[in-house]
Design an enzyme around this catalytic site. Structure first.
Site, PDB file in Angstrom:
ATOM      1  N   ASN A 185       1.099   3.968  -3.074  1.00 22.93           N
ATOM      2  CA  ASN A 185       0.815   5.450  -2.960  1.00 22.93           C
ATOM      3  C   ASN A 185       1.951   6.324  -3.503  1.00 22.93           C
ATOM      4  O   ASN A 185       1.499   7.323  -4.187  1.00 22.93           O
ATOM      5  CB  ASN A 185       0.637   5.680  -1.428  1.00 22.93           C
ATOM      6  CG  ASN A 185      -0.821   5.339  -0.975  1.00 22.93           C
ATOM      7  OD1 ASN A 185      -1.575   4.769  -1.764  1.00 22.93           O
ATOM      8  ND2 ASN A 185      -1.165   5.427   0.255  1.00 22.93           N
ATOM      9  N   GLU A 195       0.851  -1.151  -0.104  1.00 21.99           N
ATOM     10  CA  GLU A 195      -0.115  -0.174   0.139  1.00 21.99           C
ATOM     11  C   GLU A 195       0.919   1.155  -0.205  1.00 21.99           C
ATOM     12  O   GLU A 195       0.681   2.239  -0.836  1.00 21.99           O
ATOM     13  CB  GLU A 195      -1.018  -0.072   1.417  1.00 21.99           C
ATOM     14  CG  GLU A 195      -1.695  -1.197   1.227  1.00 21.99           C
ATOM     15  CD  GLU A 195      -3.037  -1.235   0.178  1.00 21.99           C
ATOM     16  OE1 GLU A 195      -3.350  -0.073  -0.539  1.00 21.99           O
ATOM     17  OE2 GLU A 195      -3.704  -2.011  -0.153  1.00 21.99           O
ATOM     18  N   ARG A 248      -9.127   3.334  -7.404  1.00 23.68           N
ATOM     19  CA  ARG A 248      -8.463   3.387  -6.020  1.00 23.68           C
ATOM     20  C   ARG A 248      -9.707   3.220  -5.131  1.00 23.68           C
ATOM     21  O   ARG A 248     -10.836   3.957  -5.262  1.00 23.68           O
ATOM     22  CB  ARG A 248      -7.821   4.766  -5.856  1.00 23.68           C
ATOM     23  CG  ARG A 248      -6.673   4.998  -6.918  1.00 23.68           C
ATOM     24  CD  ARG A 248      -5.627   4.069  -6.930  1.00 23.68           C
ATOM     25  NE  ARG A 248      -5.099   3.574  -5.637  1.00 23.68           N
ATOM     26  CZ  ARG A 248      -4.676   2.266  -5.463  1.00 23.68           C
ATOM     27  NH1 ARG A 248      -4.727   1.270  -6.609  1.00 23.68           N
ATOM     28  NH2 ARG A 248      -4.389   1.776  -4.614  1.00 23.68           N
TER      29      ARG A 248
HETATM   30  N1  LIG Z   1       2.734   9.151  -0.988  1.00 25.67           N
HETATM   31  C1  LIG Z   1       1.890   9.949  -1.496  1.00 25.67           C
HETATM   32  N2  LIG Z   1       2.047  11.315  -1.859  1.00 25.67           N
HETATM   33  C2  LIG Z   1       0.671  12.265  -2.111  1.00 25.67           C
HETATM   34  N3  LIG Z   1      -0.328  11.705  -1.825  1.00 25.67           N
HETATM   35  C3  LIG Z   1      -0.540  10.583  -1.061  1.00 25.67           C
HETATM   36  C4  LIG Z   1       0.389   9.682  -0.806  1.00 25.67           C
HETATM   37  N4  LIG Z   1      -0.127   8.453  -0.247  1.00 25.67           N
HETATM   38  C5  LIG Z   1      -1.547   9.057  -0.262  1.00 25.67           C
HETATM   39  N5  LIG Z   1      -1.640  10.045  -0.669  1.00 25.67           N
HETATM   40  C6  LIG Z   1      -3.083  10.636  -0.791  1.00 25.67           C
HETATM   41  O1  LIG Z   1      -3.930  10.260   0.127  1.00 25.67           O
HETATM   42  C7  LIG Z   1      -4.995   9.591  -0.270  1.00 25.67           C
HETATM   43  C8  LIG Z   1      -5.574   8.481   0.362  1.00 25.67           C
HETATM   44  O2  LIG Z   1      -4.475   7.150   0.179  1.00 25.67           O
HETATM   45  P1  LIG Z   1      -5.180   5.709   0.278  1.00 25.67           P
HETATM   46  O3  LIG Z   1      -5.701   5.610   1.720  1.00 25.67           O
HETATM   47  O4  LIG Z   1      -3.890   4.773   0.046  1.00 25.67           O
HETATM   48  O5  LIG Z   1      -6.025   5.583  -0.853  1.00 25.67           O
HETATM   49  P2  LIG Z   1      -6.194   5.488  -2.436  1.00 25.67           P
HETATM   50  O6  LIG Z   1      -4.407   5.221  -2.775  1.00 25.67           O
HETATM   51  O7  LIG Z   1      -6.912   4.374  -2.719  1.00 25.67           O
HETATM   52  O8  LIG Z   1      -6.305   6.723  -3.055  1.00 25.67           O
HETATM   53  C9  LIG Z   1      -4.763   9.238  -1.799  1.00 25.67           C
HETATM   54  O9  LIG Z   1      -5.974   9.122  -2.628  1.00 25.67           O
HETATM   55  C10 LIG Z   1      -3.818  10.577  -2.136  1.00 25.67           C
HETATM   56  O10 LIG Z   1      -4.634  11.736  -2.173  1.00 25.67           O
HETATM   57 MG   LIG Z   2      -3.336   3.964  -1.606  1.00 29.48          MG
END
Ligand SMILES: Nc1ncnc2c1ncn2[C@@H]1O[C@H](COP(=O)(O)OP(=O)(O)O)[C@@H](O)[C@H]1O
Ligand SMILES: [Mg+2]
Lengths: 106, 148
Positions: free
Chosen positions: B53, B49, B113
């Site tokens: 990301n 995960e 997502r």
């Molecule tokens: N490394 C990252 N850099 C920038 N934004 C991030 C990062 N990790 C997460 N995010 C933000 O946090 C939100 C939620 O992440 P997550 O719970 O993994 O859901 P998803 O990946 O399904 O969108 C993402 O949609 C994104 O906007």
């Molecule tokens: Mg994610």
């Protein structure tokens, strides 16, 4: 390269047997193979067979929800089969079992 | 005082194939602590995960050929049967971390997502901290303690 997904159809049942680790990278390839088959066969049931999936992250949950929506467009329900204990742990956390048009039979 | 017994650092380009690479490397690295199948599965999932990301969100505005779009991973094993995993990027950062961490929140549209990444990391690891600076990048720190 070996196939990520093997698709077969019989008596209104379209089965997609997944054959790889299911992450963001593979999910995209898989949905591009399943969706055209759904629209071509217009099945009653789309079976996603996870027997050979040894790893899946939340991208797999996204794939399942997405296929449930695509299947609904042709009036089909989705059934998940062959989920291991490890995969079930993620399925339970996601709550997708409550989505209508989606059934989980291990 | 817990002592570090082993340490690993990885730098990987933020491209899709490295989701599987990162998972495999980290799982191989923690093998000396003999985690159970379930503990290893939890760790594999959380790592997947965090790395995903970096690939999907952190560098969403950079070109696939950008040599500076990297994922930095640092893993430490402690004699207390604890593993710490730090995964960071120099990407776009997160404006509102509390909102990003809400279950089922995703900033993406149309790429399937489901907003479960942080929920998975939190549920399947023993602790999670997320630090982010918009425009600079994000660091995720997770810990898990394997049973004796
Ligand atoms: N490394 C990252 N850099 C920038 N934004 C991030 C990062 N990790 C997460 N995010 C933000 O946090 C939100 C939620 O992440 P997550 O719970 O993994 O859901 P998803 O990946 O399904 O969108 C993402 O949609 C994104 O906007
Ligand atoms: Mg994610």
């Amino acid at each position: 390269m070996t196939e990520d997904v093997i698709i077969s159809e019989k008596d209104g049942r379209l089965t997609a047997a997944l054959k790889c680790e299911l992450d963001h990278c593979s999910a995209k390839r898989i949905r591009e193979k399943i969706d055209p088959a759904v629209f071509m066969y217009r099945p009653e049931t789309l079976v996603l067979d996870f027997t050979d999936v040894h790893f899946m992250d939340s991208s797999g949950i996204g794939l399942i929800i997405g296929r449930t929506e695509v299947a609904a467009e042709v009036g089909a329900a989705v059934r998940l089969v062959g989920l291991s204990d490890g995969l079930m742990k993620l399925v339970r956390l996601s709550g997708i079992e409550k989505i209508s048009g989606l059934a989980v039979t291990r | 005082m817990k002592k570090i017994i082993n340490e690993m650092k990885l730098r990987l380009p933020a491209v899709g194939v490295n989701e599987a690479v990162a998972r495999s490397c980290i799982c191989a690295f923690v093998a000396e602590l003999n985690p159970t199948v379930e503990e290893l599965g939890d760790l594999r999932l959380a790592v997947s995960e965090a790395v995903t990301n970096c690939i999907v969100h952190a560098y969403r505005d950079s070109l696939p050929t950008d040599r500076n779009a990297n994922i930095y991973i640092s893993v430490r094993l402690y004699d207390s049967r604890e593993v710490s995993v730090e995964i960071s990027d120099n990407g776009c950062g997160i404006e509102d971390v509390a909102k990003a961490r809400e279950p089922m929140y995703t900033s993406t549209v149309g790429c399937e997502r489901c907003g479960m990444g942080f929920l998975v990391m939190e549920s399947f690891m023993d602790s999670l901290s997320v630090k982010s600076t918009p425009g600079k990048g994000t660091t995720v720190l997770m810990r898990k303690i394997f049973k004796p």
